[in-house]
Design a protein around this motif. Structure first.
Motif, mmCIF file in Angstrom:
data_model
loop_
_atom_site.group_PDB
_atom_site.id
_atom_site.type_symbol
_atom_site.label_atom_id
_atom_site.label_comp_id
_atom_site.label_asym_id
_atom_site.label_seq_id
_atom_site.Cartn_x
_atom_site.Cartn_y
_atom_site.Cartn_z
ATOM 1 N N ASN A 192 0.866 -1.180 0.000
ATOM 2 C CA ASN A 192 0.000 0.000 0.000
ATOM 3 C C ASN A 192 0.902 1.229 0.000
ATOM 4 O O ASN A 192 2.106 1.138 0.284
ATOM 5 C CB ASN A 192 -0.979 -0.002 1.175
ATOM 6 C CG ASN A 192 -0.289 0.150 2.516
ATOM 7 O OD1 ASN A 192 0.273 1.189 2.822
ATOM 8 N ND2 ASN A 192 -0.324 -0.912 3.325
ATOM 9 N N LEU A 193 0.350 2.369 -0.324
ATOM 10 C CA LEU A 193 1.151 3.565 -0.533
ATOM 11 C C LEU A 193 1.828 4.042 0.747
ATOM 12 O O LEU A 193 2.956 4.534 0.713
ATOM 13 C CB LEU A 193 0.277 4.680 -1.109
ATOM 14 C CG LEU A 193 0.958 6.018 -1.390
ATOM 15 C CD1 LEU A 193 2.187 5.853 -2.273
ATOM 16 C CD2 LEU A 193 -0.036 6.977 -2.044
ATOM 17 N N VAL A 194 1.179 3.887 1.897
ATOM 18 C CA VAL A 194 1.763 4.425 3.126
ATOM 19 C C VAL A 194 3.011 3.641 3.535
ATOM 20 O O VAL A 194 4.034 4.221 3.899
ATOM 21 C CB VAL A 194 0.756 4.454 4.290
ATOM 22 C CG1 VAL A 194 1.228 5.423 5.352
ATOM 23 C CG2 VAL A 194 -0.637 4.830 3.831
ATOM 24 N N TRP A 201 -4.679 13.060 2.782
ATOM 25 C CA TRP A 201 -3.378 12.541 2.372
ATOM 26 C C TRP A 201 -2.347 13.637 2.080
ATOM 27 O O TRP A 201 -1.235 13.599 2.579
ATOM 28 C CB TRP A 201 -3.559 11.632 1.163
ATOM 29 C CG TRP A 201 -2.280 11.020 0.678
ATOM 30 C CD1 TRP A 201 -1.650 11.229 -0.503
ATOM 31 C CD2 TRP A 201 -1.456 10.102 1.400
ATOM 32 N NE1 TRP A 201 -0.489 10.496 -0.581
ATOM 33 C CE2 TRP A 201 -0.348 9.794 0.579
ATOM 34 C CE3 TRP A 201 -1.536 9.500 2.665
ATOM 35 C CZ2 TRP A 201 0.667 8.913 0.972
ATOM 36 C CZ3 TRP A 201 -0.526 8.631 3.065
ATOM 37 C CH2 TRP A 201 0.544 8.346 2.222
ATOM 38 N N GLY A 241 -8.124 10.760 0.207
ATOM 39 C CA GLY A 241 -7.137 9.690 0.066
ATOM 40 C C GLY A 241 -7.702 8.413 0.648
ATOM 41 O O GLY A 241 -7.323 7.967 1.737
ATOM 42 N N LEU A 264 -5.116 4.150 -1.776
ATOM 43 C CA LEU A 264 -3.778 3.869 -1.237
ATOM 44 C C LEU A 264 -3.307 2.474 -1.645
ATOM 45 O O LEU A 264 -2.104 2.226 -1.757
ATOM 46 C CB LEU A 264 -3.770 4.016 0.275
ATOM 47 C CG LEU A 264 -4.072 5.420 0.807
ATOM 48 C CD1 LEU A 264 -3.937 5.460 2.324
ATOM 49 C CD2 LEU A 264 -3.175 6.470 0.172
ATOM 50 N N SER A 296 -0.081 1.719 -5.354
ATOM 51 C CA SER A 296 1.078 0.938 -4.941
ATOM 52 C C SER A 296 1.376 -0.048 -6.059
ATOM 53 O O SER A 296 0.534 -0.308 -6.910
ATOM 54 C CB SER A 296 0.801 0.191 -3.627
ATOM 55 O OG SER A 296 -0.176 -0.814 -3.834
ATOM 56 N N TRP A 301 0.810 11.912 -5.551
ATOM 57 C CA TRP A 301 0.517 11.005 -4.447
ATOM 58 C C TRP A 301 1.655 10.910 -3.432
ATOM 59 O O TRP A 301 1.659 10.032 -2.577
ATOM 60 C CB TRP A 301 0.153 9.619 -4.973
ATOM 61 C CG TRP A 301 -1.282 9.569 -5.405
ATOM 62 C CD1 TRP A 301 -1.769 9.674 -6.666
ATOM 63 C CD2 TRP A 301 -2.416 9.428 -4.550
ATOM 64 N NE1 TRP A 301 -3.131 9.620 -6.661
ATOM 65 C CE2 TRP A 301 -3.567 9.464 -5.375
ATOM 66 C CE3 TRP A 301 -2.583 9.295 -3.177
ATOM 67 C CZ2 TRP A 301 -4.858 9.351 -4.858
ATOM 68 C CZ3 TRP A 301 -3.863 9.183 -2.655
ATOM 69 C CH2 TRP A 301 -4.981 9.212 -3.506
ATOM 70 N N ALA A 332 3.567 11.533 -0.084
ATOM 71 C CA ALA A 332 3.016 11.751 1.261
ATOM 72 C C ALA A 332 3.328 13.144 1.790
ATOM 73 O O ALA A 332 4.388 13.706 1.527
ATOM 74 C CB ALA A 332 3.573 10.719 2.229
#
Length: 540
Positions: free
Chosen positions: A197-199, A302, A311, A316, A320, A336, A338
C-alpha cells in the motif's frame, strides 16, 4: 502488523529452505547462506547439514479449533459498522506494518484454510529488528548488491512520475524495476510487501533517505570500506531506540514495556543466549501483532491534492505497485507523495511550524475489535488471491486472520493468560461478559452467534480477538496478554540483532534534536533534512 495484507510473496533469494521449529522439527534441507554467514557458520555439505539457526516457535499450548462457520460470523461482526478514532497518529499504523515485514516473512505454500503447524511455516528472514527488509544481505552480497549505488554504501532511491504541474521528484518513491514490460512497476527492494500500500511504500522510501542521510553525515574521515557498516549500525540502533521509546509505548501499556525491558522476559525465550538467533513466536506473528489491522482508517487527508478524506484506502492500495499497479504509471505519480505532517506530530519534537492545515491531521482508529469496512473486501493483489476470491468472505481480513490462527491451532487468549500467570506475570483473564462486549460503538457484537457458538467462542476465544478486546477495554492500548507478547517479542528481537540496544544499554541516540530522544518524527526530520518542502513537497 500488515494492515491489509497476509500475502506470502518471496523476495528473490531472500529466504531459506530449512528451518528448525522448536519442539516440532526441521522443514527443508538447505541452510540459509546470508544468515549462516552472519552467525559465522561455514557452508555445510548435504551429508552433514548444519542445525538451522532460524525458526518459528510456539510459546503457548495448542488451542481448540472453532468451526469456520463461527469465525465467519465473528469476522463479519468485526468488519461492519462505525469505528472510533484513537489517540495515536496514523503514521504509526504503517510503521507497524514496516516493522512486521522486518521481523517476519511467511513463505509457506499452503492452501488457505488447510491445517498447518509452526513446523510448516517457512520463515523467510531473520526474526530480529535489524532492518534486513531495507538492507537485504548487504552491498557485498551478489543478490542484494543491486539495491545499492555504485559506491556500495548508499541505497538506491526512486523517482516519481510527472503528473500535470506536479513535477517528477527524485527520492520520493522506492526504486522500481525499469525498462518497460510486465514488471516495470515492481519495487526493487528486498521485501516487495513494502509496496503493498502507498503508506508503507512511502515509509520504506523515507527509511532509504534516512540511511543515505546518515551516510552523508559520516564525513570524509570514515574510510570507504567502513562507511556502510558504520552507517547501518547507527541507523539500526536509532531505529530500535525509536521502537522501544516511541512506538511500543504508544501501542502498549507503558508499565508492561518498562517491566519487560528492565525485568526481562517470562515466556518468549526467557534466559536465552543473547547472541543466538531468536525464534519468532506464532502467537505474536499470527495474532498479537496483527493489532494494526484495527488501526487502519477507511480514508486519509493525504496531501494538498487529496485532502478532506479523499485519500481513500482503496486509492492507497491502487497507487502501490503490488496491490494496484500504480494506476498504470511506471512509478508513483507525483501527486501522491506523502505529506508527513498529516501522519506524525512534529510539534511534539519541537517543530510546531510543521503542522498540516487545520482539520487535516490523521489519527489512527482505536485499537479494538472493529476493522473499517474496506478491510472486508481486500483487493486480491494485497493477499495473493484469485479473481474468484474478490468480494467473498476469503477477501475479508478479519476472517483471514481468524482462519489462519485456526490452521495453526493457536492457543486461545484464556490459555495464554493462564500461561503468563504460571510464569509469574499477574494477568487477569477477561470474563465472558467482557469478551462478549456491550455491542456499542467500535465493539464487535457477538449477538449473531447461536448460543452454542457463543459458549464455545467465550470459552476458547481466538487470541487475536482476545488481544483486541483487552485493548478495547483499556482505552485502545494493548495490555495484559497482548502487551506482554508484543513487548517480549520486540525485546528478544532487539537482543538477538547484530546491533542491539538491549545488549548495549549504554547507547543513547545522537541524531535527535534533544539529548536522549529519538521518535519517528525525529527520524523523518533527519531523512528530509528538517525541510517543509521535503516533508510536504506539494505544499498546503
Amino acid at each position: 502488523m500488515a494492515p491489509a495484507s497476509d500475502r506470502h510473496q518471496q523476495a528473490p533469494h531472500h529466504g531459506r529452505d530449512a528451518f528448525f521449529i522448536v519442539g516440532e522439527g526441521v522443514v527443508g534441507d538447505a541452510p540459509d547462506r546470508a544468515f549462516s554467514a552472519r552467525a559465522n557458520t561455514s557452508a555445510t555439505s548435504a551429508a552433514a547439514p548444519a542445525a538451522p539457526t532460524f525458526r518459528f516457535s510456539r510459546v503457548g499450548p495448542t488451542g481448540v479449533r472453532l468451526p469456520e462457520a463461527t469465525l465467519r460470523k465473528v469476522a463479519l461482526a468485526m468488519t461492519g459498522g462505525s469505528e472510533t478514532d484513537g489517540d495515536i497518529p496514523s503514521g504509526y499504523t504503517y510503521l507497524g506494518q514496516f516493522v512486521d515485514h522486518d521481523l517476519t516473512f511467511d513463505a509457506t505454500t499452503v492452501a488457505f484454510g488447510d491445517d498447518v503447524s509452526p513446523a510448516d511455516l517457512l520463515q523467510g528472514r531473520s526474526p530480529t529488528l535489524d532492518l534486513d527488509s531495507l538492507y537485504g544481505a548487504g552491498p557485498l552480497d551478489p543478490v542484494s548488491a543491486h539495491f545499492y549505488e555504485a559506491d556500495r554504501t548508499r541505497l538506491k532511491v526512486g523517482k516519481t512520475t510527472k503528473i500535470g504541474s506536479d513535477v517528477a521528484r527524485v527520492g520520493f518513491d522506492v526504486p522500481r524495476v525499469g525498462g518497460g514490460g510486465v514488471d516495470r512497476d515492481l519495487a526493487d527492494i528486498p521485501d516487495r510487501r513494502n509496496d503493498e500500500n502507498l503508506v508503507v511504500a512511502q515509509t520504506h522510501a523515507a527509511m532509504i533517505r534516512f540511511h543515505n542521510r546518515v551516510v552523508a553525515d559520516l564525513g570524509p574521515a570514515t574510510p570507504p570500506g567502513e562507511r556502510f557498516e558504520k552507517a547501518r549500525r547507527k541507523v539500526v540502533l536509532h531505529y530500535q531506540w525509536m521502537l522501544r521509546h516511541d512506538y511500543l509505548t504508544r501501542i502498549c501499556d507503558g508499565a508492561v514495556v518498562k517491566d519487560v525491558f528492565s525485568g526481562g522476559r517470562k515466556i518468549v525465550e526467557p534466559g536465552a543466549d543473547p547472541l543466538t538467533m531468536p525464534t519468532m513466536p506464532v502467537e505474536f506473528s499470527v495474532a498479537a501483532f496483527r493489532l494494526g489491522h484495527s488501526m487502519v482508517r477507511e480514508a486519509y487527508d493525504w496531501n494538498a491534492r487529496f485532502p478532506n478524506g479523499s485519500g481513500t484506502l482503496d486509492l492507497l492500495f491502487f497507487f502501490s505497485g503490488t496491490s494496484g499497479g500504480l494506476g498504470g504509471d511506471p512509478t508513483l505519480p507525483s501527486n501522491w507523495i506523502a505529506d508527513w505532517r498529516r501522519l506524525y506530530r512534529f510539534a511534539q519534537v519541537g517543530h510546531g511550524e510543521l503542522k498540516p492545515p487545520t482539520g487535516e491531521f490523521n489519527l489512527a482508529r482505536r485499537i479494538d475489535t472493529r476493522l473499517v469496512d474496506p478491510l472486508a473486501t481486500l483487493p486480491m493483489g494485497s493477499f495473493g488471491g484469485s479473481v474468484s476470491d474478490e468480494g467473498t468472505i476469503r477477501a475479508n481480513l478479519a476472517f483471514r486472520n481468524l482462519v489462519r490462527a485456526r490452521m495453526m491451532k493457536l492457543a486461545s487468549g484464556q490459555q495464554m493468560a493462564a500461561l503468563l500467570r504460571a510464569n509469574g506475570v499477574p494477568v487477569t483473564t477477561l470474563t465472558k461478559a467482557q469478551l462478549r462486549g456491550s455491542g456499542g460503538r467500535s465493539t464487535a457484537s457477538l449477538d449473531g452467534l447461536t448460543a452454542p457458538q457463543l459458549d464455545a467462542f467465550l470459552k476458547d476465544t481466538p487470541l487475536w480477538f482476545y488481544v483486541l478486546r483487552e485493548a478495547e477495554l483499556n482505552d485502545g492500548v494493548l495490555t495484559g496478554v497482548g502487551a506482554r507478547l508484543v513487548a517480549e517479542t520486540f525485546h528478544r528481537a532487539m537482543e538477538g540483532s547484530t546491533f542491539s540496544i538491549v545488549r548495549n544499554p549504554g547507547f543513547r541516540p545522537s541524531l535527535g534534536e534533544k539529548d536522549g530522544r529519538f521518535r519517528m518524527a525525529d527520524l523523518l526530520l533527519v531523512a528530509f533534512e528538517g525541510r517543509k518542502e521535503l516533508l510536504a513537497p506539494l505544499g498546503d
